[in-house]
Scaffold this motif. Sequence first.
Motif, PDB file in Angstrom:
ATOM      1  N   PHE A 103      -2.529   6.437  -2.705  1.00  0.00           N
ATOM      2  CA  PHE A 103      -1.420   7.025  -1.975  1.00  0.00           C
ATOM      3  C   PHE A 103      -0.681   7.941  -2.943  1.00  0.00           C
ATOM      4  O   PHE A 103      -0.277   7.510  -4.017  1.00  0.00           O
ATOM      5  N   TRP A 104      -0.483   9.189  -2.540  1.00  0.00           N
ATOM      6  CA  TRP A 104       0.149  10.186  -3.419  1.00  0.00           C
ATOM      7  C   TRP A 104       1.384  10.771  -2.760  1.00  0.00           C
ATOM      8  O   TRP A 104       1.396  11.009  -1.549  1.00  0.00           O
ATOM      9  N   LEU A 105       2.391  11.063  -3.585  1.00  0.00           N
ATOM     10  CA  LEU A 105       3.634  11.660  -3.117  1.00  0.00           C
ATOM     11  C   LEU A 105       3.985  12.877  -3.968  1.00  0.00           C
ATOM     12  O   LEU A 105       3.725  12.908  -5.168  1.00  0.00           O
ATOM     13  N   HIS A 106       4.578  13.862  -3.292  1.00  0.00           N
ATOM     14  CA  HIS A 106       5.107  15.041  -3.987  1.00  0.00           C
ATOM     15  C   HIS A 106       6.434  15.371  -3.350  1.00  0.00           C
ATOM     16  O   HIS A 106       6.524  15.601  -2.142  1.00  0.00           O
ATOM     17  N   ALA A 107       7.496  15.339  -4.136  1.00  0.00           N
ATOM     18  CA  ALA A 107       8.828  15.584  -3.580  1.00  0.00           C
ATOM     19  C   ALA A 107       9.341  16.944  -4.013  1.00  0.00           C
ATOM     20  O   ALA A 107       8.939  17.483  -4.993  1.00  0.00           O
TER      21      ALA A 107
END
Length: 107
Positions: A103-107
């Motif tokens: 699971f990857w996030l980019h804010a």
Amino acid sequence: MILFRWLRDFGPRFGWRQTGTPTKLQQEASQGAIGLIVARRKEDGKSGHIVAVVPGNRNRACGGATPQRGYRPLQSQAGAVNFRRGTGSLNWWKGAQFAESAFWLHA
């Protein structure tokens, strides 16, 4: 899958960070982060799978279940023959066809 390996090897340099749970992924996507679930196939050369996690109501995504049991992030998927938005199969990223997922996030 090239994207899976790129995110693992270079993603943090470009603002991507891995998270450990679909609950956290959905929470942050609902607050404006870009969320991805990426799975790499066991067989090299076979396409992996990627979905974007979209903002949504957690209760709708869970189908009333607790986040630890039965949680399915709201997903948007597009391919050669399909365009849909929904919850997908429960824990699809744990399928026997996949060697690993993240699971990857980019804010």
